[in-house]
Design a protein around this motif. Structure first.
Motif, mmCIF file in Angstrom:
data_model
loop_
_atom_site.group_PDB
_atom_site.id
_atom_site.type_symbol
_atom_site.label_atom_id
_atom_site.label_comp_id
_atom_site.label_asym_id
_atom_site.label_seq_id
_atom_site.Cartn_x
_atom_site.Cartn_y
_atom_site.Cartn_z
ATOM 1 N N THR A 14 5.988 -3.713 -5.186
ATOM 2 C CA THR A 14 7.454 -3.700 -4.528
ATOM 3 C C THR A 14 7.812 -2.263 -3.631
ATOM 4 O OG1 THR A 14 8.656 -4.591 -6.314
ATOM 5 C CG2 THR A 14 9.940 -3.033 -4.975
ATOM 6 N N ARG A 15 7.071 -1.282 -3.940
ATOM 7 C CA ARG A 15 6.788 -0.028 -3.172
ATOM 8 C C ARG A 15 6.109 -0.325 -1.783
ATOM 9 N NH1 ARG A 15 8.102 5.194 -5.017
ATOM 10 N NH2 ARG A 15 9.032 4.911 -7.206
ATOM 11 N N LEU A 16 4.993 -0.916 -1.946
ATOM 12 C CA LEU A 16 4.351 -1.263 -0.765
ATOM 13 C C LEU A 16 5.023 -2.136 0.381
ATOM 14 C CD1 LEU A 16 0.704 -1.845 -2.245
ATOM 15 C CD2 LEU A 16 1.537 0.108 -1.002
ATOM 16 N N VAL A 17 5.739 -3.172 -0.013
ATOM 17 C CA VAL A 17 6.609 -4.141 0.690
ATOM 18 C C VAL A 17 7.622 -3.100 1.427
ATOM 19 C CG1 VAL A 17 7.935 -5.925 0.552
ATOM 20 C CG2 VAL A 17 5.822 -6.082 -0.563
ATOM 21 N N THR A 18 8.116 -2.319 0.604
ATOM 22 C CA THR A 18 9.408 -1.359 1.021
ATOM 23 C C THR A 18 8.926 -0.671 2.049
ATOM 24 O OG1 THR A 18 10.368 -1.772 -1.041
ATOM 25 C CG2 THR A 18 11.107 -0.038 0.491
ATOM 26 N N MET A 19 7.648 -0.031 1.940
ATOM 27 C CA MET A 19 7.041 0.899 2.929
ATOM 28 C C MET A 19 6.794 0.172 4.250
ATOM 29 S SD MET A 19 4.391 3.297 0.635
ATOM 30 C CE MET A 19 4.066 4.309 1.883
ATOM 31 N N ARG A 20 6.359 -1.002 4.047
ATOM 32 C CA ARG A 20 6.003 -1.961 5.060
ATOM 33 C C ARG A 20 7.052 -2.243 5.962
ATOM 34 N NH1 ARG A 20 3.323 -7.964 5.140
ATOM 35 N NH2 ARG A 20 3.097 -8.147 7.530
ATOM 36 N N LYS A 60 8.040 7.365 4.862
ATOM 37 C CA LYS A 60 7.841 6.768 3.509
ATOM 38 C C LYS A 60 7.512 7.637 2.547
ATOM 39 C CE LYS A 60 6.863 3.334 6.591
ATOM 40 N NZ LYS A 60 8.131 2.772 6.783
ATOM 41 N N ASP A 61 7.840 7.097 1.392
ATOM 42 C CA ASP A 61 7.705 7.764 -0.163
ATOM 43 C C ASP A 61 6.194 7.716 -0.763
ATOM 44 O OD1 ASP A 61 8.048 9.165 -2.258
ATOM 45 O OD2 ASP A 61 9.045 7.567 -3.308
ATOM 46 N N ARG A 62 5.667 8.259 0.069
ATOM 47 C CA ARG A 62 4.014 8.440 -0.427
ATOM 48 C C ARG A 62 3.815 9.102 -1.548
ATOM 49 N NH1 ARG A 62 -0.052 7.606 3.973
ATOM 50 N NH2 ARG A 62 -1.202 8.980 2.928
#
Length: 59
Positions: free
Chosen positions: A23-29, A35-37
């Motif tokens: 979910t975090r990766l899709v949100t970052m994309r 971005k919340d790295r």
């Protein structure tokens, strides 16, 4: 239906954390801006910790 064991709960925690990472990766994309790295790194570290704890329990 069997009573869930500690291993079952461990696998569920791993699955939930993997879903959180995805979910975090899709949100970052798809989200513009910063971005919340750090949050992703923390979630990934949690995933590694859970997997290693599970592996240790299986020995």
């Amino acid at each position: 239906m069997a009573i869930p064991t500690a291993r079952d709960h461990g696998l569920k925690a791993i699955e939930d954390t993997m879903a959180n990472v995805a979910t975090r990766l899709v949100t970052m994309r798809f989200t513009p801006g910063p971005k919340d790295r750090a949050g992703l790194r923390e979630t990934l570290q949690t995933l590694v910790d859970l997997v290693m704890r599970y592996a240790d329990d299986c020995e």
